[in-house]
Enzyme design. Structure first.
Site, PDB file in Angstrom:
ATOM      1  N   TYR A  99       0.829  -1.215   0.000  1.00 45.19           N
ATOM      2  CA  TYR A  99       0.000   0.000   0.000  1.00 45.19           C
ATOM      3  C   TYR A  99       0.860   1.260   0.000  1.00 45.19           C
ATOM      4  CZ  TYR A  99      -3.996  -2.940   1.233  1.00 45.19           C
ATOM      5  OH  TYR A  99      -4.976  -3.886   1.227  1.00 45.19           O
ATOM      6  N   ASN A 149     -12.918  -0.377  -4.501  1.00 46.99           N
ATOM      7  CA  ASN A 149     -12.763  -0.670  -5.934  1.00 46.99           C
ATOM      8  C   ASN A 149     -14.046  -1.306  -6.468  1.00 46.99           C
ATOM      9  OD1 ASN A 149     -12.055  -1.474  -8.477  1.00 46.99           O
ATOM     10  ND2 ASN A 149     -10.450  -2.933  -7.841  1.00 46.99           N
ATOM     11  N   CYS A 180      -6.755  -4.822  -7.686  1.00 41.73           N
ATOM     12  CA  CYS A 180      -6.406  -4.358  -6.349  1.00 41.73           C
ATOM     13  C   CYS A 180      -5.912  -5.522  -5.482  1.00 41.73           C
ATOM     14  CB  CYS A 180      -7.589  -3.650  -5.693  1.00 41.73           C
ATOM     15  SG  CYS A 180      -9.039  -4.680  -5.544  1.00 41.73           S
ATOM     16  N   HIS A 181      -6.080  -6.755  -5.992  1.00 35.48           N
ATOM     17  CA  HIS A 181      -5.536  -7.899  -5.242  1.00 35.48           C
ATOM     18  C   HIS A 181      -4.008  -7.918  -5.295  1.00 35.48           C
ATOM     19  CE1 HIS A 181      -6.120  -9.257  -9.431  1.00 35.48           C
ATOM     20  NE2 HIS A 181      -5.048 -10.016  -9.238  1.00 35.48           N
ATOM     21  N   GLU A 200      -2.317 -16.143 -10.844  1.00 27.87           N
ATOM     22  CA  GLU A 200      -1.304 -15.427 -11.630  1.00 27.87           C
ATOM     23  C   GLU A 200       0.080 -16.035 -11.442  1.00 27.87           C
ATOM     24  OE1 GLU A 200      -1.599 -11.272 -10.718  1.00 27.87           O
ATOM     25  OE2 GLU A 200      -3.697 -11.175 -11.368  1.00 27.87           O
TER      26      GLU A 200
END
Ligand SMILES: [Zn+2]
Lengths: 268, 207
Positions: free
Chosen positions: A142, A165, A173-174, A200
């Protein structure tokens, strides 16, 4: 009826036939979307299978406006109407271009997706647009995001902006984790965040083990550059050359400079 | 004729059914606006404004009133108001009447000259006649123009036209007839003018 009258009558008939033929115009193709958009009736949603389970995706003429979890369409449409003040109607499938772009994005390819972020504050928009820049398979803290948007003191505000979001997963945003390196919270919950990262190619448990061991940065003793551990440059470092640091101050004190790709400085 | 299901749908779910109104009436409304003003861009805007006003009006009607609505004349009525308000805001002389804007009766969106070479004679003549007529219609005085368009292009019944124009039946009939007479006179002059400019004949009155 004399010749002249007959001719006039024929002329009149021809005229009226000509008028009849002026009917049957087709409305320009842009008219319907323009009207529905103007009236706030253009918002549609469709179901989407994703690595974190079934989702609902809402869009309108400005782009993708919301992503919700699960199959509870009533909750999704009610929440949407509450938040954006517009009714939401189902459609079995998105327009072809949008469907393609989303499929490609979820498969890890580059694809342009337009978003409708009108209902958000300037700060929230800046936060989300920055989050989009984080490459697939990488995470940032962050504090990094706060610094990158020029608001280094607004770490907490970045956290709540990401929590609001409206289009999770599509705006990733993950990929933002806690500043101590732990995975942290997510609009759809911590488990979904782990699933999204795992999809991912990341190993969330590994990320947290590293964080708990106090490792914030990876560096190479050949390049003398330090990175966030998930930066694509850091992942190329071979084990014999891997150096770890607990803070950027420590890295810089050791004579290492921050990577220009993941820009880790002042991020700890 | 079967009863129009749209008013009933609008009465129960305005937001859900309104798209159907645009789909069902968009083409006609646009065509009507195009004949009224003679310009495609203006017509598009008039059609859009018409539906937006229609939606807002429906939002204020109670369901019983919506159910009884004859949508087509009602939409024409709104379009007329929209067109009138726009016309009032500009000088009449600035209303564009280019060949493309005047329209070719739905045959073509491109300027007539481009297509003329590729079409058989009869089609060219019809397209030209359409373009000329569209222009003459757009030039009619407002009072007759709407009546003629609704009667002979949109093919509404006289009672429907009376409802759309909010005028007595007799007035509507008189205006349609007067409008067609004016149109015939203008059409006749147009042909004389053409023969003159063609140089084919200035002496022979007709073929
Ligand atoms: Zn890096």
């Amino acid at each position: 009826m004399d010749h002249r009258q007959q001719r006039l009558l024929a002329d009149a008939r021809r005229l009226v036939r000509g008028l009849h033929e002026l009917a049957g115009e087709e409305a320009p193709a842009g008219i319907l979307p323009a009207i529905l958009g103007e009236l706030g009736l253009a918002d549609r949603y469709f179901p989407l299978d994703s690595p974190i389970g079934p989702l609902l995706v809402a869009y309108n003429e400005h782009g993708v406006a919301a992503v919700g979890r699960g199959e509870d369409t009533a909750a999704f449409t009610e929440g949407y109407a509450r938040r954006f003040g517009r009714p939401l109607r189902p459609t079995p499938a998105p327009p072809a271009a949008l469907g393609h772009a989303i499929a490609r994005r979820l498969a890890g390819e580059r694809a342009e997706i337009r978003f409708d972020l009108r209902g958000l504050s300037e700060f929230e928009r800046a936060t989300l647009l920055k989050a989009i820049e984080i490459p697939r398979g990488e995470v940032r803290p962050y504090a990094w995001l706060a610094r990158e948007i020029g608001r280094p003191g607004a770490v907490r505000a970045v956290g709540s902006a990401l929590g609001r979001n409206p289009v999770p997963l599509l705006i990733p945003c993950h990929r933002i984790v806690r500043s101590d390196g732990l995975i942290g919270d997510y609009v759809f919950g911590n488990a979904a965040k782990r699933a999204a990262l795992a999809a991912e190619g990341l190993v969330p448990d590994e990320i947290e083990t590293r964080a708990r061991a106090g490792v914030r940065f990876h560096a190479s003793d050949t390049t003398r550059i330090y990175c966030f551990p998930t930066c694509r440059n850091a992942r190329r470092i071979t084990a014999p050359h891997l150096i770890t640091f607990a803070s950027d101050r420590a890295a810089q004190a050791a004579g290492y400079r921050p990577c220009k790709v993941c820009r880790p400085a002042i991020a700890s | 004729m079967a009863r129009d299901p749209l008013p009933g749908a609008l009465a129960t779910d305005l937001d859900g059914a309104f798209e159907g109104v645009v789909v069902a009436h968009g083409g006609r409304l646009y065509g009507f606006a195009l004949r009224l003003c003679g310009d495609r861009r203006d017509a598009e805007e008039i059609a859009q404004d018409t539906f937006i006003r229609a939606y807002r009006a429906l939002g204020g009607y109670d369901p019983a009133r919506i159910r009884e609505l004859a949508l087509r004349p009602w939409l024409y009525q709104i379009a007329l108001n929209v067109a009138r308000n726009r016309a009032r805001k500009r000088r009449p002389a600035t209303i564009p009447l280019d060949a493309n804007g005047a329209g070719a009766g739905g045959l073509s969106e491109s300027p007539l000259a481009d297509d003329a070479a590729q079409r058989p004679e009869a089609t060219i003549e019809r397209a030209e006649m359409g373009a000329i007529l569209a222009r003459l219609v757009a030039d009619l005085p407002q009072r007759y123009r709407a009546a003629v368009i609704l009667r002979h292009i949109e093919r509404l019944t006289y009672p429907e036209i009376a409802a759309a124009l909010d005028q007595p039946l007799g007035t509507v009939k008189a205006n349609v007839h007067r409008g067609v007479r004016l149109l015939r006179a203008a059409w006749h002059d147009q042909q004389l003018h053409e023969r003159e400019t063609d140089g084919s004949s200035t002496a022979t009155p007709a073929r």
